[in-house]
Design a protein around this motif. Structure first.
Motif, mmCIF file in Angstrom:
data_model
loop_
_atom_site.group_PDB
_atom_site.id
_atom_site.type_symbol
_atom_site.label_atom_id
_atom_site.label_comp_id
_atom_site.label_asym_id
_atom_site.label_seq_id
_atom_site.Cartn_x
_atom_site.Cartn_y
_atom_site.Cartn_z
ATOM 1 N N GLY A 188 -16.664 -5.505 2.004
ATOM 2 C CA GLY A 188 -16.281 -4.165 2.445
ATOM 3 C C GLY A 188 -15.111 -4.145 3.414
ATOM 4 N N THR A 189 -15.120 -5.037 4.406
ATOM 5 C CA THR A 189 -14.018 -5.086 5.375
ATOM 6 C C THR A 189 -12.717 -5.471 4.689
ATOM 7 N N ALA A 190 -12.804 -6.447 3.790
ATOM 8 C CA ALA A 190 -11.619 -6.870 3.063
ATOM 9 C C ALA A 190 -11.111 -5.751 2.166
ATOM 10 N N LEU A 191 -12.029 -5.002 1.565
ATOM 11 C CA LEU A 191 -11.641 -3.893 0.707
ATOM 12 C C LEU A 191 -10.858 -2.848 1.495
ATOM 13 N N ARG A 192 -11.376 -2.460 2.647
ATOM 14 C CA ARG A 192 -10.676 -1.484 3.474
ATOM 15 C C ARG A 192 -9.297 -1.994 3.881
ATOM 16 N N SER A 193 -9.226 -3.275 4.154
ATOM 17 C CA SER A 193 -7.955 -3.851 4.583
ATOM 18 C C SER A 193 -6.906 -3.796 3.483
ATOM 19 N N THR A 194 -7.317 -4.045 2.243
ATOM 20 C CA THR A 194 -6.337 -3.993 1.156
ATOM 21 C C THR A 194 -5.847 -2.567 0.936
ATOM 22 N N VAL A 195 -6.762 -1.594 1.031
ATOM 23 C CA VAL A 195 -6.353 -0.200 0.862
ATOM 24 C C VAL A 195 -5.434 0.222 2.003
ATOM 25 N N ALA A 196 -5.837 -0.096 3.248
ATOM 26 C CA ALA A 196 -5.015 0.271 4.405
ATOM 27 C C ALA A 196 -3.652 -0.414 4.346
ATOM 28 N N HIS A 197 -3.645 -1.669 3.910
ATOM 29 C CA HIS A 197 -2.393 -2.414 3.802
ATOM 30 C C HIS A 197 -1.472 -1.762 2.776
ATOM 31 N N ALA A 198 -2.039 -1.311 1.664
ATOM 32 C CA ALA A 198 -1.242 -0.684 0.616
ATOM 33 C C ALA A 198 -0.706 0.676 1.050
ATOM 34 N N MET A 199 -1.470 1.417 1.853
ATOM 35 C CA MET A 199 -1.062 2.755 2.265
ATOM 36 C C MET A 199 -0.055 2.746 3.410
ATOM 37 N N GLY A 200 -0.198 1.787 4.332
ATOM 38 C CA GLY A 200 0.680 1.768 5.493
ATOM 39 C C GLY A 200 0.301 2.861 6.485
ATOM 40 N N ASP A 201 1.289 3.377 7.207
ATOM 41 C CA ASP A 201 1.033 4.366 8.250
ATOM 42 C C ASP A 201 1.066 5.801 7.741
ATOM 43 N N ALA A 202 1.504 5.999 6.508
ATOM 44 C CA ALA A 202 1.602 7.349 5.968
ATOM 45 C C ALA A 202 1.312 7.318 4.470
ATOM 46 N N LEU A 203 0.845 8.454 3.956
ATOM 47 C CA LEU A 203 0.531 8.570 2.532
ATOM 48 C C LEU A 203 1.791 9.011 1.789
ATOM 49 N N GLU A 204 2.553 8.040 1.328
ATOM 50 C CA GLU A 204 3.798 8.322 0.623
ATOM 51 C C GLU A 204 3.518 8.560 -0.868
ATOM 52 N N PRO A 205 4.231 9.509 -1.486
ATOM 53 C CA PRO A 205 3.988 9.839 -2.909
ATOM 54 C C PRO A 205 4.053 8.642 -3.846
ATOM 55 N N ASP A 206 4.952 7.698 -3.559
ATOM 56 C CA ASP A 206 5.089 6.570 -4.475
ATOM 57 C C ASP A 206 3.924 5.585 -4.382
ATOM 58 N N ARG A 207 3.027 5.801 -3.426
ATOM 59 C CA ARG A 207 1.862 4.928 -3.288
ATOM 60 C C ARG A 207 0.585 5.544 -3.848
ATOM 61 N N TYR A 208 0.706 6.744 -4.360
ATOM 62 C CA TYR A 208 -0.471 7.422 -4.900
ATOM 63 C C TYR A 208 -0.908 6.773 -6.214
ATOM 64 N N VAL A 209 -2.209 6.573 -6.361
ATOM 65 C CA VAL A 209 -2.787 6.042 -7.594
ATOM 66 C C VAL A 209 -3.857 7.016 -8.075
ATOM 67 N N ASP A 210 -3.694 7.492 -9.285
ATOM 68 C CA ASP A 210 -4.633 8.450 -9.859
ATOM 69 C C ASP A 210 -5.892 7.728 -10.331
ATOM 70 N N HIS A 211 -7.028 8.120 -9.786
ATOM 71 C CA HIS A 211 -8.292 7.501 -10.190
ATOM 72 C C HIS A 211 -9.114 8.409 -11.100
ATOM 73 N N SER A 212 -8.577 9.572 -11.424
ATOM 74 C CA SER A 212 -9.347 10.499 -12.257
ATOM 75 C C SER A 212 -9.586 9.935 -13.649
ATOM 76 N N ARG A 213 -8.627 9.164 -14.173
ATOM 77 C CA ARG A 213 -8.813 8.595 -15.514
ATOM 78 C C ARG A 213 -9.940 7.563 -15.525
ATOM 79 N N LEU A 214 -10.090 6.849 -14.426
ATOM 80 C CA LEU A 214 -11.197 5.893 -14.320
ATOM 81 C C LEU A 214 -12.532 6.620 -14.365
ATOM 82 N N VAL A 215 -12.639 7.691 -13.594
ATOM 83 C CA VAL A 215 -13.884 8.460 -13.569
ATOM 84 C C VAL A 215 -14.164 9.068 -14.934
#
Length: 227
Positions: A175-202
């Motif tokens: 769990g801690t590692a999971l949060r770290s990878t997400v936080a690392h990918a997002m950085g300090d701001a939610l930039e449009p080019d970092r958005y990943v659509d998860h609706s298709r998975l659901v």
């Protein structure tokens, strides 16, 4: 006093320590002693468990060594994790190993998505929809920390929908590692080019399409993609 023929045999010391350690762990996992809380004192444990002081001391020491408990001088012994594997993973988590973490996530999440598509229940689908909605709301609001937690919650809901308790336990350990990878990918701001659509998975899970669900789960876990 010598043991009579009717007295139960006394288990070897090592066995008593193992059994006591298991009993302490069960109370932690059962929520009797929550993470962040202090466990009873040594005399209280001796009385509650019906074993000797040295046995209790060694059992506590074993859980401290495993990273489940932490002794704080002058304060007591506290629960710091419900999982012996989580602290090990956390200690290994460094920026230069982030790619390894993503590979581990992929190994768990691709199979979890495949199984979820085969085993999901109406309750699972409701949980997935709620988690996805919370994730989207956090993204629209630009709330980084909230988005990270919502993203983790969605992935955890996928794993839960797989209905494999061992997989769920192992996934919780990272769990801690999971949060770290997400936080690392997002950085300090939610930039449009970092958005990943998860609706298709659901939707793939909802449709009961295991192969498509696995593909969707793996698509955003390429080394360069992060979360």
């Amino acid at each position: 006093m010598p043991r009579t023929t009717d007295s139960p045999p006394v288990p070897p010391r090592g066995q008593r320590v193992r059994e006591t350690t298991a009993r302490l762990r069960q109370r932690i996992l059962g929520g009797e002693w929550p993470v962040g809380g202090r466990i009873p004192t040594e005399p209280q444990l001796v009385a509650a468990l019906g074993v000797g002081r040295n046995t209790v001391r060694e059992a506590v020491r074993a859980l401290v060594h495993a990273g489940v408990l932490e002794c704080r001088q002058g304060s007591g012994t506290y629960v710091v994790s419900t999982d012996e594997l989580a602290p090990v993973v956390a200690r290994r988590l460094t920026d230069d190993r982030m790619a390894e973490v993503v590979e581990v996530r992929r190994a768990f999440e691709v199979e979890a998505a495949r199984l979820a598509a085969l085993r999901r229940t109406p309750e699972d689908l409701a949980a997935l929809d709620a988690a996805l909605a919370a994730r989207e709301a956090a993204w629209r609001g630009g709330r980084v920390a909230e988005f990270v937690e919502a993203d983790v919650a969605l992935h955890t809901a996928v794993v839960a929908a797989a209905h494999n308790p061992m997989l769920a336990e192992l996934y919780a350990s990272v769990g801690t590692a999971l949060r770290s990878t997400v936080a690392h990918a997002m950085g300090d701001a939610l930039e449009p080019d970092r958005y990943v659509d998860h609706s298709r998975l659901v939707e793939a899970i909802r449709a009961g399409e295991p192969q498509r669900a696995a593909i969707e789960a793996g698509a955003f876990l390429e080394p360069a993609a992060g979360a």
